[in-house]
Design a protein around this motif. Sequence first.
Motif, mmCIF file in Angstrom:
data_model
loop_
_atom_site.group_PDB
_atom_site.id
_atom_site.type_symbol
_atom_site.label_atom_id
_atom_site.label_comp_id
_atom_site.label_asym_id
_atom_site.label_seq_id
_atom_site.Cartn_x
_atom_site.Cartn_y
_atom_site.Cartn_z
ATOM 1 N N ASN A 27 0.837 -1.202 0.000
ATOM 2 C CA ASN A 27 0.000 0.000 0.000
ATOM 3 C C ASN A 27 0.872 1.251 0.000
ATOM 4 N N LYS A 29 -2.932 -1.279 5.851
ATOM 5 C CA LYS A 29 -3.522 -0.038 6.337
ATOM 6 C C LYS A 29 -2.460 0.974 6.773
ATOM 7 N N GLU A 80 -2.253 2.255 9.591
ATOM 8 C CA GLU A 80 -1.809 1.925 10.944
ATOM 9 C C GLU A 80 -0.629 0.962 10.964
#
Length: 593
Positions: free
Chosen positions: A332, A356, A358
Amino acid sequence: MSYELLCYQRQALATDLYSEKLAWSMHLALKEKGAADFVPLNHNFGVLFVEATADGQGKLTAKSLLKPWLVQQDETFFVLAIRINADGTKDEASKGAVVPFTTSDFVHYTELPLLKISDNYLQDIQATYQAGSFLLSWQEEDGSAFSLSLASLAERDATLLPRKKLVSWDTPTPKTAIEGALPRNSLEISTELGNYLSKKLTTPRHVENEYPQAVHLESLAQLSNVKVTATYSDGTIVNKNVDWFTENSLPDDSGVYNVQGKVHQDHYPFPIACDRADPCIGKWQGYYYFIATNDTDHNHSLAIRRGKTIPELVTAQEIKILDSDMYDHIGNLLWAPEFHIIEGRLCIFHAATPAKFENEQSHVMRLKENGNPMLKSDWEVPRRVVKKDNSPLIEGGITLDMTVIQNKGRHFVVWSQRQLFPDDLGAWLYIAEIDGKKPWKLITDPIVLAQPTYDWENNHTFVVEGPYSLKRGKKIYLTYSGAAVDATYCVGLLTIDADLELLNPQNWVKNNYPLLSSLNVEGEYGPGHNAYVTDEEGNVWNTYHARPGISAPRSSGIRRVHFDIDDEPVLDVTEEKDLNPELTIVATKVTLH
């Protein structure tokens, strides 16, 4: 000639650029004797901010200051102010207290412990010094006013000292037409100090050229060695090349010739690259390379440009070397890439995540032996940076913006780390030493280097990030960015003596105010996340991102780094200030032998 120094606060006239949190700070302005009005310093941006407070778990609570007041004790100056919460409400821990600061030059400040003078909340404060003692006067929230005398502002509690109730409260304020100014008081300061503040807290501009009026040469080719010494308004100088007009105008024969030329200046219109954030330029084996966060594809790829010179990078073709489909463990967001040469190997430090936000973590991608940086197949698989025991840098948080400082044969990394769980503590800067042979591995424990304790660092969010170092003489400068990545993004500064231990946070000095903000250069909003490169002439260039409009996309820029009277970096010397258009053309008499 003496100066009058004005202390003031500001109204928050444009909250998207200068919020109340920023306006609730101390601002300074100068007026020469006989001048009609004060001139704001530091672009009408605050120069003194109060520290945030922290609880036992490290969670920060932002604080602001109100009603700053200047007072002088011999060669030392003090600032007294009322500390409040950053949202403008009363600070219970500061009830009945003032926060004192001390300074000798109004650039560097030391915050002293709270001085309690009452059991009630304060709404105004004044002070004078005479006959060996300070006279403090204050007004409480019910309108009553008192005064007391004490020998030192370093006292912690003065509530038991005798006090006098005042019949009335009056605050005489100097007059000024500075935009948004809420004047407090002023002091007469020496010519020396006034000159220093004027040079330190206003942007230098090119004012004069010095160059030989006549030269004796053996050939016209030697004319390229004739340079101009440019003098700036702060008295600093920079040597600049000249593009001499010799094409088809002079024979290479003996004689005397009048030759003109223009002072050389590379032109970098802002922006040089749209939708490119966190830019960095590196040098490797005779080429310059440009890399940045790609906002066009929502941070899913990294591409580089190559050029023989820095100006060539502006129009050079981009070549993709990494994307989020190449490896499962970086599927990502690809953020903040930087070039660094470690143990003779070219590396790209960047942040990546398998999924993600996070899970975003710092990684290192190293060029293979004898590899070509323009070929993605010549880069090794990115490795996640780990602690000395091979464990993650953090559990329950993110790490990003990792940079490298090389000093005395050792390799250090500084990065931004944010604990998100169980509580979001904001992004802090950490430092550690790494293994030069394995730059993805720490060999010391991470140490907190800096936190977002000032209002300009925690405006909208508690974040300090984007560190990058610049070595200059015996100093190491570490610039970083603070606040939300919007129009209030700013560039701060940490400084250390290169002979000191970098892993000791106490050896680092943190600037109280930012080096660069949206108020510095018109049309550039939220400047930050910068990096440096030095060209063949020894000029240092700052790559940074900003927004060409308040809500415009992050875009890259390049500007020469100037060094001020303290040899500290100045990041807002625009091309017009770097080279006065009226001083571009120069002339000399050439005698060829």
